[in-house]
Design a protein around this motif. Structure first.
Motif, short mmCIF file in Angstrom:
data_model
loop_
_atom_site.label_atom_id
_atom_site.label_comp_id
_atom_site.label_asym_id
_atom_site.label_seq_id
_atom_site.Cartn_x
_atom_site.Cartn_y
_atom_site.Cartn_z
N PRO A 48 33.58 121.12 58.52
CA PRO A 48 33.68 120.27 59.73
C PRO A 48 32.93 120.84 60.93
N ASN A 49 32.55 122.09 60.90
CA ASN A 49 31.74 122.70 61.97
C ASN A 49 32.40 122.52 63.33
N LEU A 50 33.58 123.09 63.46
CA LEU A 50 34.31 122.97 64.72
C LEU A 50 33.59 123.62 65.91
N PRO A 51 32.88 124.74 65.71
CA PRO A 51 32.17 125.32 66.87
C PRO A 51 31.18 124.36 67.51
N ALA A 52 30.54 123.51 66.71
CA ALA A 52 29.58 122.56 67.29
C ALA A 52 30.29 121.59 68.23
N LEU A 53 31.44 121.09 67.82
CA LEU A 53 32.18 120.17 68.69
C LEU A 53 32.67 120.91 69.94
#
Length: 482
Positions: free
Chosen positions: A421-426
């Motif tokens: 989900p790539n939470l750091p990008a959000l």
């Protein structure tokens, strides 16, 4: 009450609708309409009762029009009203007079003869444009072809089954030939006249299909109860259609509601902006002014604001069934663009690309999603949505679109198909934006199930379920900054 349509037998036994008096029918009608989201208050109900008293019951269509004029207040509600009205004020009860009995299922010849007779008479009615004959045939067809089940509690009448056997669409060529023959032998080379005639026949067939649906609902309501069928078997108003289950026709109807919704939202946002422009009371300046009036704050001072129109960035998942939701929202924001300082739109499946130029004023609303999928770089080597990759690409390549005055609206179901989900990008996007609002077309109970990363994303930004246009209208008017 009289009017065009099938003659029906008088009711036998107790009133099948359970409502023997007019007041109860009117109250049931209003209650059912409220159940479908129509806002009808006691005042409108009293007006409807007064209208009924004036109109009388001699003309059913006049009663329908009168009650609609009193009770309806918004576009797109008439279809719901008509369907509910047909249940609470039916043309008749019981089995239509002269209806053919269902054919013996063990005798194919008898079934074929019955079907052929119904189709012949239907073709004649369609060619003549006889609405009353069509209504009578709808009653006969449901009686002969639409019965299902063999025991109380499981039996009923099905419009789907009736139309599946009758196949009125296959009568198109036959009805057109009858129209040409009755037009004095007009040549078949008149293309414009042929197209107009074909459109008219298709309209008559759609009308007949609606009559079959009305007849089937009426008869099932006599078995199961009018209130129950009014709640479950009447299609919702366009603004309450679920984005994820809407068909092509419903999405087309939704697109037609974009401009009225946009005008309503623009009015609300403008009013909020006017109220906000007054500012809050400046307590220090107010107290200083009060010294000249003996400490009484006669002239309150306000903090002056410099209102600026907010900037909007849409980040839209355009894959699969979510595409209908994203497409409608893009059209809505486009219609409201005058309310914002700047609007930029980005779309993604597993790659992210800016599509602001496609969501332009002259873009074809019906083909917007198709154009995005074919003309923008929104998908890589596979066609499944990948939120982690899409958010990462937006954060790496397009983060300059987000500033301290920007509200980012993410549209999607947050189903990652098993990808990171790539939470750091959000988090990078949220740190830079004024506000990030995620609108999820799935109900909250499904968040976090299966491949959904909704709960993880909801831990970083505010996420709201948004399943229909009404909810979207509420959220946009309440959440967007002014």
């Amino acid at each position: 009450m009289t009017g065009p349509g099938p003659a029906t037998a008088p009711a036998t036994g107790p009133d099948p609708a359970g409502m023997s008096d007019l007041a109860a029918r009117l109250a049931g009608l209003v209650q059912a309409l409220r159940g479908h989201g129509l806002r009808i208050g006691p005042g409108e109900t009293a007006d409807a009762a007064a209208a009924l008293e004036v109109l009388g019951l001699a003309d059913r269509e006049r009663v329908r029009a009168g009650l609609a004029a009193v009770l309806l207040r918004a576009d797109g509600q008439r279809a719901v009203f008509d369907a509910v009205f047909d249940l609470f004020f039916p043309l008749g009860v019981g089995t239509p007079h002269g209806a053919a009995a269902a054919a013996d299922p063990a005798d194919p010849a008898e079934q074929a003869a019955l079907l052929a007779d119904l189709r012949d008479r239907l073709a004649e009615a369609l060619a003549a444009g006889d609405t009353a004959a069509g209504a009578r045939l709808a009653g006969e067809a449901v009686e002969a072809l639409g019965r299902y089940g063999t025991s109380p509690g499981t039996d009923g009448w099905s419009a789907y089954q009736t139309l599946g056997r009758l196949q009125p669409e296959t009568l198109l060529a036959r009805v057109l030939a009858a129209l040409r023959a009755g037009d004095g032998g007009r040549g078949a080379d008149d293309d414009l006249a042929d197209r107009l005639a074909e459109d008219e026949v298709r309209r008559r067939i759609r009308e007949f299909r609606a009559q079959v649906g009305t007849e089937a609902r009426r008869r099932v309501a006599e078995l199961r109860g009018t209130e129950r069928i009014a709640e479950r078997a009447v299609a919702p108003a366009p603004d309450r259609v679920d984005f994820l289950t809407a068909g092509a026709d419903q999405l087309a109807e939704l697109r037609r509601t974009v401009q009225p919704l946009a005008r309503k939202l623009a009015t609300r946002l403008a009013a909020r902006r006017r109220r906000a422009a007054h500012g809050r009371i400046d307590l220090r300046r107010t107290l200083r002014r009060s010294l000249s009036t003996g400490g009484v704050p006669m002239r309150p001072a306000y903090r002056q604001r410099r209102p600026a129109r907010p900037e909007i960035v849409l980040l839209c998942d355009v894959s699969g069934s979510v595409a209908g939701f994203a497409g409608f929202t893009m059209l809505l924001v486009r219609a409201m663009r005058d309310q914002f300082g700047r609007v930029r739109v980005f779309a993604f499946v597993n790659r992210t690309d800016e599509v602001t130029r496609l969501v332009a004023a002259d873009a074809d609303p019906a083909g917007l999603t198709r154009r995005i999928l074919t003309e923008a770089a929104v998908a890589g080597w596979h066609g499944s949505s990948d939120y982690g990759a899409a958010l990462g690409e937006f954060a790496d390549r397009h983060l300059d679109a987000v500033g301290p005055r920007t509200a980012v609206l993410v549209l999607g179901d947050a189903r990652t198909n098993g990808w990171d989900p790539n939470l750091p990008a959000l988090r990078r996007i949220a740190d830079r934006a004024r506000r990030v609002i995620w609108l999820n077309p799935e109900q909250a109970a499904l968040w976090g199930t299966g491949d959904s990363a909704a709960l993880a994303y909801a831990g970083l930004v505010e996420m709201h379920p948004c399943r229909n246009a009404r909810r979207l209208t509420e959220l946009v008017s309440r959440l967007l900054p002014v």
